[in-house]
Design a protein around this motif. Structure first.
Motif, PDB file in Angstrom:
ATOM      1  N   LYS A 106      74.227  -6.887 -17.036  1.00 22.22           N
ATOM      2  CA  LYS A 106      73.478  -8.092 -17.364  1.00 22.22           C
ATOM      3  C   LYS A 106      72.523  -7.762 -18.496  1.00 22.22           C
ATOM      4  CE  LYS A 106      73.272 -10.453 -12.898  1.00 22.22           C
ATOM      5  NZ  LYS A 106      72.360 -10.900 -11.834  1.00 22.22           N
ATOM      6  N   GLN A 134      70.861 -14.721 -20.717  1.00 24.09           N
ATOM      7  CA  GLN A 134      72.236 -15.060 -20.359  1.00 24.09           C
ATOM      8  C   GLN A 134      73.259 -14.332 -21.220  1.00 24.09           C
ATOM      9  OE1 GLN A 134      72.080 -19.554 -19.881  1.00 24.09           O
ATOM     10  NE2 GLN A 134      73.703 -18.987 -18.449  1.00 24.09           N
ATOM     11  N   TYR A 152      77.254 -15.101 -14.810  1.00 28.58           N
ATOM     12  CA  TYR A 152      75.869 -14.884 -15.235  1.00 28.58           C
ATOM     13  C   TYR A 152      75.668 -15.303 -16.694  1.00 28.58           C
ATOM     14  CZ  TYR A 152      71.779 -12.432 -17.006  1.00 28.58           C
ATOM     15  OH  TYR A 152      70.596 -12.139 -17.641  1.00 28.58           O
ATOM     16  N   ALA A 153      76.614 -14.925 -17.557  1.00 29.57           N
ATOM     17  CA  ALA A 153      76.481 -15.185 -18.992  1.00 29.57           C
ATOM     18  C   ALA A 153      77.084 -16.528 -19.407  1.00 29.57           C
ATOM     19  CB  ALA A 153      77.138 -14.052 -19.786  1.00 29.57           C
TER      20      ALA A 153
END
Length: 161
Positions: free
Chosen positions: A55, A59, A115-116
């Protein structure tokens, strides 16, 4: 202070060894149906065949060479747990070790893609000692909101230009 390639002194740079800023450029790719993405050819020599993806900020996902990832692990291990814990819990649980396939691709895990916000079109950026992966849509929004002329001028002032 360290001396940069141009001969000027810069704050927050390692002593110039040819490695500062080794990853540069902006590349666009499409994820395939399985979630695979090609690593830019120009990055492969610098990163080697083994990379780590974790991560990132805003983002995004961060791509590290194995050497740089080991340096991060060592720095975190040297810190007291009270200072290292948040970063360890941010980076390590979702970090994934990859060996590039014959076509220089990696299969991004669903958790990292979610997540992105990665669905199809991605942007891969070289930002010095790491690369970043962004959703095309999120990247364009970030550029419009954060990479303004004012922000660029402030950054140039910080570097003494």
């Amino acid at each position: 202070m360290a001396v940069g390639k141009c001969g000027k002194y810069h704050r927050n740079l390692r002593q110039y060894s040819g490695e500062v800023g080794k990853l540069t450029g902006e590349y666009r790719y499409a994820l395939d149906a399985k979630g695979r993405m090609a690593v830019p050819v120009k990055f492969r020599a610098e990163l080697s065949n083994v990379i780590y993806v974790s991560k990132g900020v805003g983002q995004s996902l961060f791509i590290y060479s194995e050497k740089d990832w080991r340096e991060i692990e060592a720095k975190l291990a040297a810190l007291p747990i009270s200072r290292a814990r948040r970063l360890q819990l941010t980076l390590f649980p979702t970090a994934t070790r990859f060996e590039l396939d014959a076509q220089g691709r990696i299969l991004l895990p669903l958790a990292l893609r979610e997540y992105a916000g990665l669905t199809k079109d991605v942007v891969v950026l070289g930002v010095g000692n790491r690369a970043e992966i962004w959703s095309e849509e999120i990247w364009q929004r970030f550029v419009a909101e954060e990479l303004t002329q004012e922000a660029m001028l402030e950054a140039m002032d910080e570097l003494g230009y």
